[in-house]
Scaffold this motif. Structure first.
Motif, PDB file in Angstrom:
ATOM      1  N   LEU A  95      -4.088   0.714  -2.299  1.00  0.00           N
ATOM      2  CA  LEU A  95      -3.457  -0.524  -2.748  1.00  0.00           C
ATOM      3  C   LEU A  95      -2.643  -0.287  -4.014  1.00  0.00           C
ATOM      4  O   LEU A  95      -3.123   0.296  -4.982  1.00  0.00           O
ATOM      5  CB  LEU A  95      -4.521  -1.590  -3.025  1.00  0.00           C
ATOM      6  CG  LEU A  95      -3.981  -2.935  -3.523  1.00  0.00           C
ATOM      7  CD1 LEU A  95      -3.226  -3.656  -2.413  1.00  0.00           C
ATOM      8  CD2 LEU A  95      -5.110  -3.815  -4.051  1.00  0.00           C
TER       9      LEU A  95
ATOM     10  N   TYR B 243       0.837  -1.187   0.000  1.00  0.00           N
ATOM     11  CA  TYR B 243       0.000   0.000   0.000  1.00  0.00           C
ATOM     12  C   TYR B 243       0.879   1.247   0.000  1.00  0.00           C
ATOM     13  O   TYR B 243       1.963   1.274   0.591  1.00  0.00           O
ATOM     14  CB  TYR B 243      -0.886   0.051   1.258  1.00  0.00           C
ATOM     15  CG  TYR B 243      -2.053  -0.905   1.260  1.00  0.00           C
ATOM     16  CD1 TYR B 243      -1.916  -2.203   1.745  1.00  0.00           C
ATOM     17  CD2 TYR B 243      -3.295  -0.502   0.778  1.00  0.00           C
ATOM     18  CE1 TYR B 243      -2.991  -3.073   1.746  1.00  0.00           C
ATOM     19  CE2 TYR B 243      -4.373  -1.372   0.777  1.00  0.00           C
ATOM     20  CZ  TYR B 243      -4.208  -2.651   1.264  1.00  0.00           C
ATOM     21  OH  TYR B 243      -5.272  -3.513   1.257  1.00  0.00           O
TER      22      TYR B 243
ATOM     23  N   GLN C  67       0.649   5.151   1.302  1.00  0.00           N
ATOM     24  CA  GLN C  67      -0.136   6.034   2.159  1.00  0.00           C
ATOM     25  C   GLN C  67       0.493   7.420   2.134  1.00  0.00           C
ATOM     26  O   GLN C  67       1.516   7.680   2.772  1.00  0.00           O
ATOM     27  CB  GLN C  67      -0.199   5.510   3.603  1.00  0.00           C
ATOM     28  CG  GLN C  67      -1.121   6.315   4.485  1.00  0.00           C
ATOM     29  CD  GLN C  67      -1.224   5.772   5.897  1.00  0.00           C
ATOM     30  OE1 GLN C  67      -0.414   4.966   6.339  1.00  0.00           O
ATOM     31  NE2 GLN C  67      -2.241   6.202   6.617  1.00  0.00           N
TER      32      GLN C  67
ATOM     33  N   GLY D  56      -1.965  12.268   5.284  1.00  0.00           N
ATOM     34  CA  GLY D  56      -3.337  12.767   5.382  1.00  0.00           C
ATOM     35  C   GLY D  56      -4.358  11.934   4.629  1.00  0.00           C
ATOM     36  O   GLY D  56      -5.535  12.290   4.591  1.00  0.00           O
ATOM     37  N   GLN D  57      -3.921  10.828   4.055  1.00  0.00           N
ATOM     38  CA  GLN D  57      -4.832   9.976   3.299  1.00  0.00           C
ATOM     39  C   GLN D  57      -4.803   8.555   3.847  1.00  0.00           C
ATOM     40  O   GLN D  57      -3.906   8.173   4.602  1.00  0.00           O
ATOM     41  CB  GLN D  57      -4.459   9.975   1.818  1.00  0.00           C
ATOM     42  CG  GLN D  57      -4.532  11.343   1.156  1.00  0.00           C
ATOM     43  CD  GLN D  57      -4.194  11.278  -0.319  1.00  0.00           C
ATOM     44  OE1 GLN D  57      -4.199  10.219  -0.937  1.00  0.00           O
ATOM     45  NE2 GLN D  57      -3.897  12.433  -0.886  1.00  0.00           N
ATOM     46  N   GLY D  58      -5.783   7.780   3.432  1.00  0.00           N
ATOM     47  CA  GLY D  58      -5.789   6.374   3.776  1.00  0.00           C
ATOM     48  C   GLY D  58      -4.899   5.584   2.835  1.00  0.00           C
ATOM     49  O   GLY D  58      -4.538   6.057   1.760  1.00  0.00           O
ATOM     50  N   PRO D  59      -4.521   4.391   3.236  1.00  0.00           N
ATOM     51  CA  PRO D  59      -3.678   3.559   2.368  1.00  0.00           C
ATOM     52  C   PRO D  59      -4.370   3.244   1.047  1.00  0.00           C
ATOM     53  O   PRO D  59      -5.572   2.977   1.017  1.00  0.00           O
ATOM     54  CB  PRO D  59      -3.485   2.278   3.197  1.00  0.00           C
ATOM     55  CG  PRO D  59      -3.742   2.683   4.605  1.00  0.00           C
ATOM     56  CD  PRO D  59      -4.799   3.742   4.524  1.00  0.00           C
TER      57      PRO D  59
ATOM     58  N   ARG E 121       8.956   5.030   5.437  1.00  0.00           N
ATOM     59  CA  ARG E 121       8.639   6.424   5.087  1.00  0.00           C
ATOM     60  C   ARG E 121       9.650   6.907   4.055  1.00  0.00           C
ATOM     61  O   ARG E 121      10.847   7.013   4.344  1.00  0.00           O
ATOM     62  CB  ARG E 121       8.685   7.337   6.305  1.00  0.00           C
ATOM     63  CG  ARG E 121       8.303   8.785   5.966  1.00  0.00           C
ATOM     64  CD  ARG E 121       8.373   9.693   7.177  1.00  0.00           C
ATOM     65  NE  ARG E 121       7.384   9.333   8.184  1.00  0.00           N
ATOM     66  CZ  ARG E 121       6.110   9.676   8.145  1.00  0.00           C
ATOM     67  NH1 ARG E 121       5.649  10.387   7.143  1.00  0.00           N
ATOM     68  NH2 ARG E 121       5.302   9.311   9.112  1.00  0.00           N
TER      69      ARG E 121
ATOM     70  N   LEU F  81       3.389   0.714   2.968  1.00  0.00           N
ATOM     71  CA  LEU F  81       3.008  -0.311   3.929  1.00  0.00           C
ATOM     72  C   LEU F  81       2.915  -1.666   3.240  1.00  0.00           C
ATOM     73  O   LEU F  81       2.366  -1.779   2.149  1.00  0.00           O
ATOM     74  CB  LEU F  81       1.647   0.013   4.542  1.00  0.00           C
ATOM     75  CG  LEU F  81       1.560   1.262   5.421  1.00  0.00           C
ATOM     76  CD1 LEU F  81       0.097   1.602   5.688  1.00  0.00           C
ATOM     77  CD2 LEU F  81       2.288   1.056   6.728  1.00  0.00           C
TER      78      LEU F  81
ATOM     79  N   GLY G 281       5.929  -0.080   7.976  1.00  0.00           N
ATOM     80  CA  GLY G 281       6.036   0.805   6.831  1.00  0.00           C
ATOM     81  C   GLY G 281       7.419   1.406   6.644  1.00  0.00           C
ATOM     82  O   GLY G 281       8.254   1.414   7.542  1.00  0.00           O
TER      83      GLY G 281
END
Lengths: 117, 115
Positions: free
Chosen positions: A45, A35, A37, A40-43, A113, A91, A111
């Protein structure tokens, strides 16, 4: 039980450079997800593997992203060349889905970064 | 396509009080699961609670419970007796039988717990 392992935890690269992330799923988990991410957003795919085969990579930017899962265990995600907008947390997750059943839980790693400057 | 909407970017709660996080979803499937995941600063997503669409009874896990309204396509999370360790990003997620076991996530709600 060991969890999903990811490395590195942090990576800073310049735009147009290459980068690779590594994931070791929970032992016995046939399904592996990558994923993206963005802050400020959701993961979102990127790619889903079942063993060493790709189930879904429709949202993977294939001109610059690639992923493989050799021998159906570890997986690597590569970006080449990186762009500024690739800055995000990547992630990895794995699941054990009984045959004919729906996935009822994904286990996530911590995850990586990525910062592209 | 399945969509998951979390309309509260940020929420805060006093320690020991109760807070409810909202989530709505859109789907044409009848067989699916809904989840709440917690993401603390360590970034690791942790499953908080899950609900199967066929079950009418709302799921409960200790201080965490859901209010699942299938007809309204609503799936809220209630945290009772909030603790400092509950502070995190909370993501609502959906998985359906037709989507080949893909998780769809909302944009998250950042929960602050005030001592």
């Amino acid at each position: 039980e060991a969890g999903v392992a990811q490395s590195p935890r942090y990576k800073i690269i310049e735009k147009r450079q290459s980068v690779a992330f590594w994931c070791n799923p929970i032992s016995g988990h046939a399904t592996l997800y990558w994923y993206q991410q963005i802050l400020g957003q959701g993961p979102k795919l990127l790619i889903q593997f079942q063993n060493n085969g790709v189930v879904d990579d429709s949202q993977l930017p294939k001109d610059r992203f690639s992923a493989e899962r050799l021998k159906g265990v570890d997986s690597t995600l590569k970006i080449q060349p990186a762009k500024l907008e690739d800055s995000a947390v990547y992630l990895c997750a794995s699941s054990l889905i009984p045959p004919g059943r729906m996935n009822t839980e994904a286990f996530f790693g911590q995850g990586t970064r990525l910062t592209v400057v | 396509a399945q969509t998951v909407t979390q309309s509260q970017p940020e929420m805060s709660v006093q320690e020991a009080e109760t807070v409810t996080l909202s989530c709505t979803y859109d789907t044409s499937e009848s067989d699916y699961y809904l989840f709440w995941y917690k993401q603390p600063p360590s970034r690791q997503m942790i499953l908080v609670i899950r609900q199967e669409a066929y079950k009418q009874q709302n799921a409960t896990e200790n201080r965490f419970s859901v209010n699942f309204q299938k007809a309204a396509k609503s799936f809220s999370l209630k945290i009772s007796d909030s603790q400092l360790g509950d502070a995190a990003m909370y993501f609502c997620a959906y998985i359906g039988a037709r989507a080949r076991n893909q998780f769809y996530f909302g944009t998250g709600t950042s929960l602050t717990v005030i001592p």
